[in-house]
Design a protein around this motif. Structure first.
Motif, mmCIF file in Angstrom:
data_model
loop_
_atom_site.group_PDB
_atom_site.id
_atom_site.type_symbol
_atom_site.label_atom_id
_atom_site.label_comp_id
_atom_site.label_asym_id
_atom_site.label_seq_id
_atom_site.Cartn_x
_atom_site.Cartn_y
_atom_site.Cartn_z
ATOM 1 N N ALA B 157 0.890 -1.686 -0.278
ATOM 2 C CA ALA B 157 -0.046 -0.242 -0.034
ATOM 3 C C ALA B 157 0.568 1.352 0.035
ATOM 4 O O ALA B 157 0.121 2.586 -0.493
ATOM 5 C CB ALA B 157 -0.798 0.271 1.213
ATOM 6 N N ALA B 158 2.124 1.364 0.293
ATOM 7 C CA ALA B 158 2.799 2.465 0.728
ATOM 8 C C ALA B 158 3.805 2.565 -0.753
ATOM 9 O O ALA B 158 4.367 3.437 -0.865
ATOM 10 C CB ALA B 158 3.918 2.509 1.858
ATOM 11 N N CYS B 159 3.658 1.534 -1.486
ATOM 12 C CA CYS B 159 5.008 1.046 -2.390
ATOM 13 C C CYS B 159 4.387 2.118 -4.152
ATOM 14 O O CYS B 159 3.304 1.569 -4.819
ATOM 15 C CB CYS B 159 5.332 0.433 -3.129
ATOM 16 N N PRO B 160 4.559 3.412 -4.301
ATOM 17 C CA PRO B 160 4.131 3.864 -4.791
ATOM 18 C C PRO B 160 4.348 2.681 -6.651
ATOM 19 O O PRO B 160 4.226 3.355 -7.672
ATOM 20 C CB PRO B 160 5.448 5.441 -5.034
ATOM 21 N N PHE B 207 13.907 1.969 -4.986
ATOM 22 C CA PHE B 207 14.143 2.285 -2.891
ATOM 23 C C PHE B 207 13.422 3.490 -2.964
ATOM 24 O O PHE B 207 13.781 4.533 -2.705
ATOM 25 C CB PHE B 207 16.024 2.383 -3.610
ATOM 26 N N VAL B 208 12.901 3.758 -3.125
ATOM 27 C CA VAL B 208 12.026 4.547 -2.724
ATOM 28 C C VAL B 208 11.314 4.852 -0.736
ATOM 29 O O VAL B 208 12.374 5.419 0.100
ATOM 30 C CB VAL B 208 10.160 4.868 -2.753
ATOM 31 N N GLU B 210 9.562 3.180 1.085
ATOM 32 C CA GLU B 210 8.382 3.583 2.379
ATOM 33 C C GLU B 210 8.061 2.433 3.043
ATOM 34 O O GLU B 210 7.140 2.777 3.492
ATOM 35 C CB GLU B 210 7.212 4.202 1.644
ATOM 36 N N THR B 212 9.777 -0.074 4.525
ATOM 37 C CA THR B 212 10.599 -0.328 5.090
ATOM 38 C C THR B 212 9.526 0.519 6.991
ATOM 39 O O THR B 212 9.794 0.163 7.883
ATOM 40 C CB THR B 212 11.908 -0.001 4.771
ATOM 41 N N LYS B 213 9.696 1.697 6.223
ATOM 42 C CA LYS B 213 8.979 2.686 7.165
ATOM 43 C C LYS B 213 7.323 2.351 7.576
ATOM 44 O O LYS B 213 7.310 2.429 9.039
ATOM 45 C CB LYS B 213 8.519 4.056 6.547
ATOM 46 N N VAL B 214 6.704 1.805 6.775
ATOM 47 C CA VAL B 214 5.340 1.413 7.074
ATOM 48 C C VAL B 214 5.066 0.154 8.066
ATOM 49 O O VAL B 214 4.075 -0.208 8.329
ATOM 50 C CB VAL B 214 4.563 1.380 5.835
ATOM 51 N N ASP B 220 12.045 -4.165 7.298
ATOM 52 C CA ASP B 220 12.539 -3.909 5.768
ATOM 53 C C ASP B 220 12.961 -4.736 4.777
ATOM 54 O O ASP B 220 13.193 -5.426 4.215
ATOM 55 C CB ASP B 220 14.488 -3.755 6.587
ATOM 56 N N ALA B 222 12.669 -3.113 2.203
ATOM 57 C CA ALA B 222 13.984 -2.040 1.214
ATOM 58 C C ALA B 222 14.892 -2.424 0.859
ATOM 59 O O ALA B 222 16.012 -3.019 0.261
ATOM 60 C CB ALA B 222 13.712 -1.336 1.213
#
Lengths: 138, 246
Positions: B157-160, B207-208, B210, B212-214, B220, B222
């Motif tokens: 969901a976070a990955c553009p 390698f956006v 995001e 890993t952040k969410v 991790d 990414a």
């Protein structure tokens, strides 16, 4: 969403929301990513400029003086300042990413990511000092 | 602290509407209530027609992932009080087709997950009489982080990139492939390589970061993808310079 998924024809009522053209403005992390990707043009220019400089040095004092004069023009100076900032930005984001991509072991011990990143910054600093010494001190 | 908070909940009833609308509900906001408690309150007391997925309520099953104020979150681990005084906007996970209200179709992810063969593969199985496949704590540490994935799909969901190109294999599937590639008991890395190394595999990732952040379990993904890029590049070099094997 793409219509390529195998389930698509059988579920025409499912809602497929399009990604906005301006998705990269929705979050700082997305914008930072686009900035990194887009600014590679400036990094390319920086490399080209360095090659022009080396070429001018190789051709002799007159050629070198000419490129210095050209470099002092406001638009070239401005472009180079912006390019330098983007090159520094690329270097920092690259070093930030290194511990995620590069896992280093010494014997059976895994080296902490911060140390891997610090080693890269050290190498960067040493290379900069070496180049500065070659140009200014040697 | 306010004793109630407003939830703006996305509604999509495919037989009645062609796009998402939002309904507002006032729900109690005690400090121990999470967004999922608020949704359960709506379902039980205010509007029984609301549809959403949930199961364990303790961040293990990965089924209650939704967008909370624009961020992919496990609603069982997201406290209402953190968003006081509100309102809180709850939407289905982006990048997936919406079936109804807050429920998305996860079929695409399930198909991709199977493609990376997320299980231990052996070239030859040793007989049971020879005992278990033993592992040192250091060997366990190599993959443990990636084994924490609960398939909640917040990373998708976070990955553009996945949003723009749904053919991309995606963060969780690649992280889970790495979980088995890095397992000392596994011998299936070469079998997974064909899928991971294709254009829609690791190379689709720009390698956006995001994902890993969410990630609610600190997997991790990414990092898993970048590590595998390095592995794949080295394998390609080996194939060029040592075509007959090392």
């Amino acid at each position: 969403m793409s219509d390529s998924h195998v389930y698509t024809p059988y579920h025409p009522r499912w809602l497929r929301r399009r990604v906005s053209t301006y998705w990269w403005l929705q979050k700082w992390s997305y914008f930072r990513f686009i900035l990194r990707e887009g600014s590679c043009l400036f990094v390319g220019w920086f490399v080209l400029y360095m090659l022009l400089l080396v070429n001018a040095v190789g051709k002799g004092p007159d050629s070198y003086a000419r490129i210095l004069e050209w470099s002092a023009e406001p638009w070239v100076l401005g472009l180079n300042v912006v390019s330098f900032l983007f090159v520094a930005f690329h270097a920092v984001t690259f070093f930030e990413a290194v511990p995620q991509a590069l896992v280093v072991h010494i014997g059976r011990t895994r080296v902490p990511g911060r140390l891997v990143m610090a080693a890269h910054y050290m190498a960067w600093a040493l290379a900069s000092v070496l180049i500065a010494w070659l140009i200014v001190g040697a | 602290m306010a004793d109630h908070i407003t939830l703006q909940v996305a509604r999509y009833r495919p037989e009645q509407q062609s796009d998402i609308t939002f309904d507002e509900y006032e729900v109690p906001c005690p400090k121990e209530w999470v967004v999922l408690d608020g949704l359960n309150h709506i379902k039980d007391r205010l509007d029984g027609t609301l549809s959403y997925r949930w199961s364990c309520r303790m961040g293990i099953c990965g089924s209650c992932g939704m967008n909370v104020n624009g961020e992919p979150k496990l609603t069982c681990a997201t406290f209402l009080a953190d968003y006081a005084p509100g309102p809180i906007r709850v939407e289905p996970l982006p990048n997936f087709p919406v079936i109804r209200d807050l429920i998305v179709d996860i079929g695409d992810f399930m198909q991709k997950l199977v493609r990376v063969k997320p299980w231990i593969m052996r070239q030859t199985e040793k007989p049971v009489s020879e005992g278990e496949y033993r592992q040192t704590p250091e060997e366990l540490d190599e993959y443990k982080q990636f084994s924490m994935c609960i398939n909640c799909m917040l990373c998708y969901a976070a990955c553009p990139i996945y949003g723009l190109d749904p053919k991309f294999l995606g963060p969780a599937a690649i992280a889970l492939a790495q979980r088995y590639n890095l397992d000392s008991r596994d011998e299936g890395a070469s079998d997974r390589m064909a899928v991971l190394s294709e254009h829609e595999g690791i190379w689709g990732c720009t390698f956006v970061g995001e994902c890993t952040k969410v990630c609610p379990k600190h997997v991790d993904p990414a990092g898993a993808i970048q590590r595998y890029k390095l592995t794949a590049a080295l394998e390609s070099m080996k194939a060029i310079f040592m075509p007959r094997g090392a």
